[in-house]
Design an enzyme around this catalytic site. Sequence first.
Site, mmCIF file in Angstrom:
data_model
loop_
_atom_site.group_PDB
_atom_site.id
_atom_site.type_symbol
_atom_site.label_atom_id
_atom_site.label_comp_id
_atom_site.label_asym_id
_atom_site.label_seq_id
_atom_site.Cartn_x
_atom_site.Cartn_y
_atom_site.Cartn_z
ATOM 1 N N THR A 104 61.690 44.217 72.724
ATOM 2 C CA THR A 104 60.285 44.164 73.545
ATOM 3 C C THR A 104 59.116 44.062 72.769
ATOM 4 O OG1 THR A 104 61.248 45.307 75.438
ATOM 5 C CG2 THR A 104 58.901 45.045 75.532
ATOM 6 N N LYS B 53 55.665 62.719 70.454
ATOM 7 C CA LYS B 53 53.996 62.220 70.315
ATOM 8 C C LYS B 53 53.079 63.225 70.188
ATOM 9 C CE LYS B 53 55.186 58.161 73.460
ATOM 10 N NZ LYS B 53 55.276 58.082 74.765
HETATM 11 N N1 HSE Z 1 58.912 55.469 77.276
HETATM 12 C C1 HSE Z 1 57.715 55.793 77.073
HETATM 13 C C2 HSE Z 1 56.865 56.021 78.067
HETATM 14 C C3 HSE Z 1 57.026 54.491 76.063
HETATM 15 O O1 HSE Z 1 57.402 55.721 79.340
HETATM 16 O O2 HSE Z 1 55.772 56.260 78.012
HETATM 17 C C4 HSE Z 1 57.400 54.813 74.555
HETATM 18 O O3 HSE Z 1 57.300 55.926 74.015
#
Ligand code: HSE
Length: 432
Positions: free
Chosen positions: A14, A207
């Site tokens: 993607t 994150k």
């Molecule tokens: N899967 C993550 C989200 C995005 O739903 O924010 C990529 O880190």
Amino acid sequence: MAEALRIAVAGLGTVGGGLLSLLQTNGDSLAQRGGRSIEVTAVCARDKTKDRGVDLSAIAWYDDPAVMATEAEYDVLVELIGGSEGPAKLACEAAFAAGHHVVTANKALLAEHGTALAKAAEAAGVTLAYEAAVAGGIPIIKAIREGLAGNQVSSLHGILNGTCNYILSAMRDTGRDFGDILTEAQELGYAEADPSFDVDGVDAAHKLALLASLAFGTEVDFANVHIEGIRSISAEDFQYAGELGFEIKLLGIVDGGEDGVRQRVHPTLVPAAAPVAAVDGVFNAVVTEGDFVGTSVFVGRGAGAGPTASAVAADICDIAAGRGGHAFGMPADALAESRSLSMDGREGGYYVRMRVIDRPGVIAEVTGILRDQAISMESIIQRGRAPDEPVDVVLVLHETEESRMIGALEAIAALDTVSEKPYLIRIERFGA
Ligand code: HSE
């Protein structure tokens, strides 16, 4: 204009597809901004035959990303494979060993190996850039590392996972259960077939560990992030939270001071007036507190081809323009060792939902336990009347130290009249 900046793209899913599309659409303006055109000279993906809507016939094709990183002719490896170990890590290490820059969207890799990779980049005299790894299109890495460089950041919190935020917003809006909304999110493509990384809070924790390092100048310390996901939140919790004037969000939070930092990802009740309370659906948000700047709020799309490609392109543009710099805002050797504060010492309010047998004296038993732990109650909700049957009771508790709260919950759970393990959600009065 200087010679083209050559990029080798590992991973054409993607985000990789989004990057190729962005380069086709905005390649000219990106070249003006970076002072060099951007040329894709090598790609690596699993399926060579797949139609990606872009002509790749003139670009060198590789089946193995580490081989591409070692042998291809390029300046910047764009790593879009994912995963903290294996091909992604090997490819980045190979790129540094060959003296190339790396741009990556891989939060898992950086959360586990960020400090070591930053050191490897510095030793090779190249750049490690990862704007796309946190909060997708929101330029939050640059904002904290550069924009807030003049501040001591005392705390930071944010919605760092769009899948969870979508599920929580939909549960609140429809009154439906977690499992129901998760299935719908999977059908709509907002949640992965295996949703655990998202709904169990791991993605947000990856994150948060990166943001904590940037904000506090510490080594990346994912191992010490306290992580709770959203599976235990019930449809009723939204009803009770709404009555009490709160929204429920999965937040990543880091705060601390000279003694260390406390990194945590957990469901959180926030006042309806908090900046993050208004951020719904797949959007992400980050709120920072700096000593000179005060509160800053960043909101945007945290995932998807366009937003993530936008962040990758920004990193490529920086490298083209010669804006390198240290991955975590200072030489990796200068990052302080992370000292982790335990959750036991967290001071704050709590929301507790419990199922108790509807019988005289039950609440007196519960409040007796709270009294013994010196925990003061702010409000109580009891719904329904079902003599000798379980009913929901919700307590909102004033600021208290978490160790006392956990002690009280254990004692409450042990009461004969409490039929299920009580469910606790922490309250943070951001913006109040
Ligand atoms: N899967 C993550 C989200 C995005 O739903 O924010 C990529 O880190």
